[in-house]
Design a protein around this motif. Structure first.
Motif, PDB file in Angstrom:
ATOM      1  N   PRO A   1      17.778  34.188  16.387  1.00 22.31           N
ATOM      2  CA  PRO A   1      18.167  35.560  16.760  1.00 22.31           C
ATOM      3  C   PRO A   1      18.306  36.433  15.512  1.00 22.31           C
ATOM      4  O   PRO A   1      18.536  35.916  14.422  1.00 22.31           O
ATOM      5  N   PRO A   2      18.184  37.721  15.661  1.00 25.51           N
ATOM      6  CA  PRO A   2      18.248  38.596  14.482  1.00 25.51           C
ATOM      7  C   PRO A   2      19.672  38.671  13.947  1.00 25.51           C
ATOM      8  O   PRO A   2      20.656  38.600  14.683  1.00 25.51           O
ATOM      9  N   LEU A   3      19.765  38.812  12.621  1.00 24.57           N
ATOM     10  CA  LEU A   3      21.037  38.984  11.935  1.00 24.57           C
ATOM     11  C   LEU A   3      21.067  40.385  11.319  1.00 24.57           C
ATOM     12  O   LEU A   3      20.020  40.933  10.957  1.00 24.57           O
ATOM     13  N   SER A   4      22.253  40.939  11.167  1.00 27.93           N
ATOM     14  CA  SER A   4      22.341  42.306  10.679  1.00 27.93           C
ATOM     15  C   SER A   4      23.577  42.466   9.816  1.00 27.93           C
ATOM     16  O   SER A   4      24.501  41.644   9.849  1.00 27.93           O
ATOM     17  N   ALA A   5      23.568  43.545   9.050  1.00 28.16           N
ATOM     18  CA  ALA A   5      24.702  43.942   8.221  1.00 28.16           C
ATOM     19  C   ALA A   5      24.815  45.468   8.301  1.00 28.16           C
ATOM     20  O   ALA A   5      23.818  46.173   8.528  1.00 28.16           O
ATOM     21  N   THR A   6      26.019  45.974   8.131  1.00 23.76           N
ATOM     22  CA  THR A   6      26.235  47.415   8.218  1.00 23.76           C
ATOM     23  C   THR A   6      26.885  47.934   6.939  1.00 23.76           C
ATOM     24  O   THR A   6      27.556  47.160   6.224  1.00 23.76           O
ATOM     25  N   VAL A   7      26.653  49.186   6.665  1.00 25.14           N
ATOM     26  CA  VAL A   7      27.259  49.845   5.529  1.00 25.14           C
ATOM     27  C   VAL A   7      27.695  51.256   5.973  1.00 25.14           C
ATOM     28  O   VAL A   7      27.019  51.904   6.776  1.00 25.14           O
TER      29      VAL A   7
ATOM     30  N   ASP B   1      15.965  35.007   3.313  1.00 26.68           N
ATOM     31  CA  ASP B   1      14.982  34.274   4.108  1.00 26.68           C
ATOM     32  C   ASP B   1      13.588  34.741   3.733  1.00 26.68           C
ATOM     33  O   ASP B   1      13.402  35.584   2.848  1.00 26.68           O
ATOM     34  N   SER B   2      12.604  34.179   4.425  1.00 32.13           N
ATOM     35  CA  SER B   2      11.210  34.526   4.160  1.00 32.13           C
ATOM     36  C   SER B   2      10.505  34.835   5.469  1.00 32.13           C
ATOM     37  O   SER B   2      11.016  34.569   6.557  1.00 32.13           O
ATOM     38  N   GLY B   3       9.296  35.380   5.319  1.00 35.29           N
ATOM     39  CA  GLY B   3       8.515  35.688   6.506  1.00 35.29           C
ATOM     40  C   GLY B   3       9.178  36.786   7.318  1.00 35.29           C
ATOM     41  O   GLY B   3       9.795  37.711   6.788  1.00 35.29           O
ATOM     42  N   GLN B   4       9.016  36.666   8.619  1.00 36.62           N
ATOM     43  CA  GLN B   4       9.593  37.692   9.472  1.00 36.62           C
ATOM     44  C   GLN B   4      11.114  37.649   9.485  1.00 36.62           C
ATOM     45  O   GLN B   4      11.767  38.611   9.869  1.00 36.62           O
ATOM     46  N   ASN B   5      11.694  36.521   9.033  1.00 39.64           N
ATOM     47  CA  ASN B   5      13.147  36.472   8.913  1.00 39.64           C
ATOM     48  C   ASN B   5      13.663  37.390   7.805  1.00 39.64           C
ATOM     49  O   ASN B   5      14.861  37.666   7.747  1.00 39.64           O
ATOM     50  N   ALA B   6      12.750  37.798   6.904  1.00 41.63           N
ATOM     51  CA  ALA B   6      13.150  38.678   5.808  1.00 41.63           C
ATOM     52  C   ALA B   6      12.652  40.114   6.008  1.00 41.63           C
ATOM     53  O   ALA B   6      12.840  40.955   5.121  1.00 41.63           O
ATOM     54  N   TRP B   7      11.967  40.364   7.105  1.00 42.61           N
ATOM     55  CA  TRP B   7      11.518  41.735   7.366  1.00 42.61           C
ATOM     56  C   TRP B   7      12.730  42.544   7.863  1.00 42.61           C
ATOM     57  O   TRP B   7      13.333  42.204   8.886  1.00 42.61           O
ATOM     58  N   LEU B   8      13.035  43.572   7.168  1.00 42.79           N
ATOM     59  CA  LEU B   8      14.239  44.344   7.457  1.00 42.79           C
ATOM     60  C   LEU B   8      13.882  45.693   8.080  1.00 42.79           C
ATOM     61  O   LEU B   8      12.854  46.301   7.734  1.00 42.79           O
TER      62      LEU B   8
ATOM     63  N   SER C   1       0.860  -1.179   0.000  1.00 42.21           N
ATOM     64  CA  SER C   1       0.000   0.000   0.000  1.00 42.21           C
ATOM     65  C   SER C   1       0.899   1.231   0.000  1.00 42.21           C
ATOM     66  O   SER C   1       2.053   1.172   0.431  1.00 42.21           O
ATOM     67  N   ASN C   2       0.356   2.321  -0.495  1.00 44.76           N
ATOM     68  CA  ASN C   2       1.122   3.546  -0.658  1.00 44.76           C
ATOM     69  C   ASN C   2       0.423   4.700   0.053  1.00 44.76           C
ATOM     70  O   ASN C   2      -0.804   4.724   0.158  1.00 44.76           O
ATOM     71  N   ILE C   3       1.217   5.630   0.517  1.00 48.49           N
ATOM     72  CA  ILE C   3       0.710   6.880   1.070  1.00 48.49           C
ATOM     73  C   ILE C   3       1.642   7.996   0.612  1.00 48.49           C
ATOM     74  O   ILE C   3       2.772   7.743   0.189  1.00 48.49           O
ATOM     75  N   SER C   4       1.122   9.182   0.709  1.00 49.23           N
ATOM     76  CA  SER C   4       1.925  10.352   0.359  1.00 49.23           C
ATOM     77  C   SER C   4       2.393  11.045   1.634  1.00 49.23           C
ATOM     78  O   SER C   4       1.646  11.148   2.606  1.00 49.23           O
ATOM     79  N   LEU C   5       3.620  11.503   1.606  1.00 48.05           N
ATOM     80  CA  LEU C   5       4.231  12.196   2.737  1.00 48.05           C
ATOM     81  C   LEU C   5       4.757  13.533   2.223  1.00 48.05           C
ATOM     82  O   LEU C   5       5.530  13.579   1.262  1.00 48.05           O
ATOM     83  N   THR C   6       4.290  14.588   2.846  1.00 43.43           N
ATOM     84  CA  THR C   6       4.719  15.924   2.471  1.00 43.43           C
ATOM     85  C   THR C   6       5.615  16.477   3.573  1.00 43.43           C
ATOM     86  O   THR C   6       5.211  16.555   4.733  1.00 43.43           O
ATOM     87  N   LEU C   7       6.848  16.813   3.207  1.00 43.77           N
ATOM     88  CA  LEU C   7       7.802  17.398   4.141  1.00 43.77           C
ATOM     89  C   LEU C   7       7.871  18.899   3.868  1.00 43.77           C
ATOM     90  O   LEU C   7       8.185  19.329   2.739  1.00 43.77           O
ATOM     91  N   TYR C   8       7.559  19.678   4.864  1.00 43.60           N
ATOM     92  CA  TYR C   8       7.614  21.125   4.758  1.00 43.60           C
ATOM     93  C   TYR C   8       8.901  21.614   5.426  1.00 43.60           C
ATOM     94  O   TYR C   8       9.139  21.335   6.608  1.00 43.60           O
ATOM     95  N   VAL C   9       9.710  22.294   4.639  1.00 41.70           N
ATOM     96  CA  VAL C   9      10.958  22.841   5.166  1.00 41.70           C
ATOM     97  C   VAL C   9      10.655  24.208   5.776  1.00 41.70           C
ATOM     98  O   VAL C   9      10.112  25.098   5.097  1.00 41.70           O
ATOM     99  N   LEU C  10      10.957  24.349   7.037  1.00 40.14           N
ATOM    100  CA  LEU C  10      10.686  25.594   7.751  1.00 40.14           C
ATOM    101  C   LEU C  10      11.901  26.509   7.660  1.00 40.14           C
ATOM    102  O   LEU C  10      13.051  26.084   7.836  1.00 40.14           O
ATOM    103  N   ASP C  11      11.596  27.750   7.372  1.00 39.29           N
ATOM    104  CA  ASP C  11      12.672  28.730   7.220  1.00 39.29           C
ATOM    105  C   ASP C  11      13.258  29.086   8.579  1.00 39.29           C
ATOM    106  O   ASP C  11      12.545  29.220   9.573  1.00 39.29           O
ATOM    107  N   GLN C  12      14.584  29.252   8.583  1.00 46.97           N
ATOM    108  CA  GLN C  12      15.276  29.721   9.768  1.00 46.97           C
ATOM    109  C   GLN C  12      16.135  30.922   9.367  1.00 46.97           C
ATOM    110  O   GLN C  12      16.515  31.079   8.204  1.00 46.97           O
ATOM    111  N   ASN C  13      16.412  31.693  10.325  1.00 46.44           N
ATOM    112  CA  ASN C  13      17.130  32.936  10.049  1.00 46.44           C
ATOM    113  C   ASN C  13      18.618  32.624   9.888  1.00 46.44           C
ATOM    114  O   ASN C  13      19.430  32.793  10.794  1.00 46.44           O
ATOM    115  N   ASP C  14      18.954  32.121   8.687  1.00 42.33           N
ATOM    116  CA  ASP C  14      20.324  31.730   8.422  1.00 42.33           C
ATOM    117  C   ASP C  14      20.990  32.604   7.370  1.00 42.33           C
ATOM    118  O   ASP C  14      22.112  32.302   6.944  1.00 42.33           O
TER     119      ASP C  14
END
Length: 935
Positions: free
Chosen positions: A653-659, A598-605, A545-558
């Motif tokens: 944790p938040p990540l940052s860059a400076t200019v 990133d996406s979501g709040q990880n991409a809110w700058l 018998s067969n079933i379907s498995l959906t793996l959702y990759v969750l974004d992390q602030n990397d």
């Protein structure tokens, strides 16, 4: 096949027996054989294999065996090698069939592979193995001397248990002148000898006579038995005893105990004295009646001596004799019938059975063959066999008292693994007796159930950057079968993800169903994985018998924010933004553009001013990154302002860059150049060491460059020998070196602003001509002119500037597309300015809408449809940053394209231009209006 019977009357049945002996039937017919008694063990009775149509070697292979369990049938056995029926021991016909005229034994033969029953009837033929015998050792007969000739006196009967011609045939009496022998036939065919008086007796002459009675059979050789007969002559006794009945009949139940009185016989004698006393005794007793019954000689009571058994003897016939003291006697018959009592419970014999059956066996599969018997008779011996209701089995009657237990429907091991079948046999007696036996049947498993997953589908959430080889999920499938049919193995369906096989990303443990990540997932690469999991059992054939498995990759602030603008020039210099001193508060100096992969709040700058050389002079939009003036610029404000802007996302944790931004505060480029001599960058205490090294390096380079210029001028002066050129060279040499070379931020101006130096022999002073810059405030860099020398001394300006044609660097007129209405000013929505104090979009949808609007503007710039005048694919930025700045240097993260120093945003609508093109000014012209913006 059979021996010839002894009796002539049965000789006609021999051909029929021979024919029936070869007849194989099921149910109605039987195989018939005959065997003489008293044969040795192993005596051949009949060829079973031939009559069953089998080869001798097939008898053992097909499981042919005797299934009867009566004591009589244990006298026979099957020879497994010859396939014949033989005797298993001594057979005594007289013991088996005492009083029966023919001795027939019935056997049942079972063929194991087909579960068929065949009946066998064996006739035990008699041989002359018994001589006639008398019960009495000596017979005494008392005869009155007054007896008249012709008087008859009964003599005892001889008994011969043989049958036919071997049984008793005749009697003989020893010769005597007084007596003779006469044999009288009875109604049952018996021969009763009688002594007949031929002459009158005289007691005084001869008180007694001794005779010998001989009994002979018809065997070969003839056997005989004798008994002495003594005739005593008595005095006159003229009355004989007389019984009240000539025949006594009685029926007794077989359940009578020993000592119970059956009946009383009575005979009377009118004589007196001893001649009137009657004594009773048995005579001509057949079979074992004398052992079963006892007769009181004085009272005539007949008692039960041993227990009665209807199944062995149902009828007893005896003769009772009454004799007085004078020797006279008379006889009477005694007929005792044994009545059956329901004292035997039915007996169930399982002839053949199996202990397990496949669950997918068809209906009607034979489980067991059984035989039911009851030794009682009549209704007491009528037995019904049944099983309890509610079971998927039923009983069918086959042959005689044989039943077969078969399945009535298909079995299901997953519902019932085994059955304890109760077989009940019950007779029709009153009260009825019953017996039961149990048959344990196991249901063997068949692979009829596929593995079933606990859920119809699965979904799992995995954070990105997971470690390789870690377990990420597990699936479970259950198979209701047993053993190897329930051993489940798991596998993944073949598939590809972005051109790579699925097996390169995920693996599954075939035994446990645990999934392992073979790679570290990257949300920015893919967000979901669709897997197909197969569960297979180990049956034959296997089910799955067969079933379907959906793996959702969750974004992390990397991913740290990536700053697209301002970008660091490739030559290592620092870009400089221009802010006119006449700028009003809120003037847009530049815009910091950054993206986060990133996406979501990880991409809110969010943008913040981390450090400024003069705090409070500039402000940065929290969500827009726009650098604006916070107050009116004053003369005391330094020409060079250094700003450090930090861009931070909202991850955990938040990540940052400076200019670092350098803003030049001046109204015009010449003013900037004049003030650059005294321009100094505020020292950073934390970077004092690095600044020292940079100052030393710049000083050394500057000295080398000055020496080179001085040597070059000396050579030119010596050639021309012109005092004017010497004077001009002297005046040029007195100018500060910072006017000719890039020092720190000044070098950026020399690279981004074109300059023209004219040295003429007629003029008393050198002229530095600064053409009006283009609308983008960007001058052609030194590298764009074939990397020529920054300053050349020639006799005329045309010669001096010949290496860089002025027509090649002539600036285009101002483009009216730089002027936009207030409605086109940049903002978070694309139509309004971003509110410095406004809130960031509070959900991913708004963020994606904002990114979509940025994508549209970037696409127009990349397609060359924008009115910026820059080359295709440069997003209009190459006009400011030179030809080295193209989209090849910019990651593919489309964002709004902003014009630093301006409130305008890009559009390709030709009809929406509301600004005026600036007039081409001459040397030293300044931009007075703050609305004249730079790219």
């Amino acid at each position: 096949m059979a021996n010839q019977p002894q009796r002539v009357v049965r000789s006609a049945l021999v051909p029929l027996c021979v024919f029936l002996g070869t007849l194989l039937t099921f149910g109605a017919g039987q195989m018939r054989y005959s065997v003489p008694e008293e044969t040795d063990k192993g005596f051949f009775v009949g060829n079973i294999s031939k009559d069953l149509g089998l080869e001798p070697w097939e008898v053992a292979e097909r499981g042919v065996r005797i299934v009867s369990r009566d004591a009589e049938t244990e006298l026979f056995a099957l020879n497994p090698r010859g396939g014949s029926l033989v005797t298993a021991g001594r057979i005594d016909r007289e013991e088996l069939c005492d009083t029966l005229p023919s001795c027939l034994l019935n056997l049942e033969i079972l063929m194991e592979d087909t579960l068929k029953i065949y009946g066998v009837e064996v006739e035990i033929t008699d041989i002359n193995d018994n001589a006639p015998s008398f019960r009495e050792e000596e017979v005494e007969i008392k005869v009155s001397e007054q007896a008249s000739p012709g008087s008859r006196f009964p003599l005892p009967n001889a008994r011969d248990p043989d049958a036919g011609m071997n049984s008793l045939q005749s009697y003989q009496l020893s010769p005597s002148s007084y007596f003779s022998l006469q044999v009288r036939g009875g109604t049952d065919g018996d021969k009763n000898p009688e002594l007949v008086l031929e002459e009158g007796l005289d007691r005084e002459k001869e008180a007694s006579h001794n005779l010998l009675l001989t009994a002979l059979d018809g065997g070969d050789p003839i056997r005989k038995g004798t008994v002495p007969v003594r005739v005593v002559v008595l005095d006159v006794n003229d009355h004989t005893p007389k019984f009240t009945q000539s025949v006594y009949r009685v029926s007794v139940p077989e359940s009578l105990s020993s000592g119970t009185r059956v009946l009383v016989v009575n005979a009377t004698d009118p004589d007196e004295g001893i001649n009137g006393e009657v004594r009773y005794s048995f005579r001509n007793v057949k079979s074992k009646a004398s052992e079963i019954f006892q007769l009181n000689p004085q009272t005539g009571e007949v008692l039960v001596g041993k227990p009665l058994d209807f199944e062995k003897y149902r009828f007893y016939e005896m003769e009772v004799q009454g004799q007085d003291g004078g020797g006279l006697l008379s006889t009477a018959k005694l007929l005792i019938t044994v009545v059956d009592v329901n004292d035997n419970t039915p007996k169930i014999t399982v002839t053949s059975s199996i202990n397990s059956v496949m669950e997918n066996s068809p209906s009607g599969t034979v489980i067991a063959l059984l035989n039911v018997q009851d030794q009682d008779s009549g209704e007491n011996g009528q037995v019904t066999c049944f099983i309890p209701s509610g079971l998927p089995f039923k009983l069918e009657k086959t042959y005689g008292n044989y039943y077969k237990l078969i399945t009535s429907s298909e079995l299901d091991r997953e519902q019932v693994e085994s059955y304890n079948i109760t077989l009940i046999a019950k007779d029709q007696g009153s009260p009825p007796l019953s017996t039961e036996t149990h048959l344990l049947l196991k249901v063997a498993d068949a692979n009829d159930n596929p593995p079933v997953f606990t859920h119809p589908s699965y979904s799992a959430y995995i954070p990105e950057n997971n470690p390789r080889g870690s377990s990420i999920f597990s699936v479970t499938a259950v198979d209701r079968d047993s053993r190897e049919n329930a051993q489940v193995t798991y596998s993944l369906a073949e598939d590809t993800i972005q051109g790579s096989p699925l097996s390169a990303y995920v693996s599954i443990n075939a035994d446990t169903g645990v999934l392992y990540a073979l790679q570290s997932f990257d949300y920015e690469q893919f967000q979901t994985l669709q897997l197909g999991v197969t569960a297979s059992d180990s049956g034959d054939p296997p089910l799955s018998s067969n079933i379907s498995l959906t793996l959702y990759v969750l974004d992390q602030n990397d991913n740290t924010p990536e700053i697209l603008y301002p970008s660091l020039p490739t030559d290592g210099s620092t870009g400089v933004e221009l802010a006119p001193r006449s700028a009003e508060p809120g003037y847009l100096v530049t815009k910091v553009v950054a993206v986060d992969r990133d996406s979501g709040q990880n991409a809110w700058l969010s943008y913040r001013l981390l450090k400024a050389s003069e705090p409070g002079l500039f402000s940065v939009g929290l969500h827009t990154g726009e650098v604006r003036t916070a107050r009116v610029l004053m003369d005391k404000d330094a020409l060079k302002q250094s700003l450090v802007v930090t861009v931070q996302d909202h991850g955990q944790p938040p990540l940052s860059a400076t200019v670092r931004l350098t803003v030049a505060v001046a109204d015009s480029i010449p003013e900037v150049l004049e003030d650059l001599v005294s321009l100094e960058t505020p020292a950073n205490p934390d970077e004092s060491g690095l600044t020292l090294y940079l100052v030393v390096a710049i000083t050394a380079v500057s000295c080398i460059f000055l020496i080179f210029v001085m040597v070059l001028l000396a050579l030119r002066l010596r050639r021309w020998h012109s005092s004017r050129l010497v004077q001009a060279a002297s005046g040029l040499a007195g100018m500060p070196p910072s006017h000719f070379m890039g020092v720190d931020g000044v070098r950026a101006f020399l690279q981004t602003y074109s300059h023209e130096v004219s040295l003429t022999a007629d003029s008393r002073k050198s002229h530095l001509i600064f053409p009006q810059p283009n609308y983008a405030d960007t001058l052609i860099s030194q590298e764009s002119c074939g990397k020529s020398e920054p300053l050349l001394i020639a006799e005329d300006s045309a010669t001096i500037l010949g290496k860089c044609d002025p027509t090649d660097i002539q600036q285009a007129p101002p483009n009216t597309d730089w002027r936009f209405s207030q409605a086109q000013r940049p903002g978070t929505s694309g139509s309004q300015n971003g509110d410095e104090t406004g809130t960031w979009p509070n959900n991913q949808f708004d963020t994606e809408m904002l990114q979509a609007m940025i994508l549209a503007s970037a696409s127009e710039a990349a397609d060359g449809s924008s009115t910026l005048g820059g080359g295709a694919g440069t997003m209009g930025l190459s006009a400011r940053y030179g030809p080295q700045f193209t989209l090849q240097h910019v990651p593919d993260y489309r964002q709004n394209v902003y014009i630093p120093g301006s409130n305008a945003t890009l559009t390709n609508a030709a009809g929406k231009r509301d600004g005026k093109a600036p007039a081409a000014g001459g040397n030293g012209n300044k931009k007075k209006s703050g609305k004249k913006e730079k790219k």
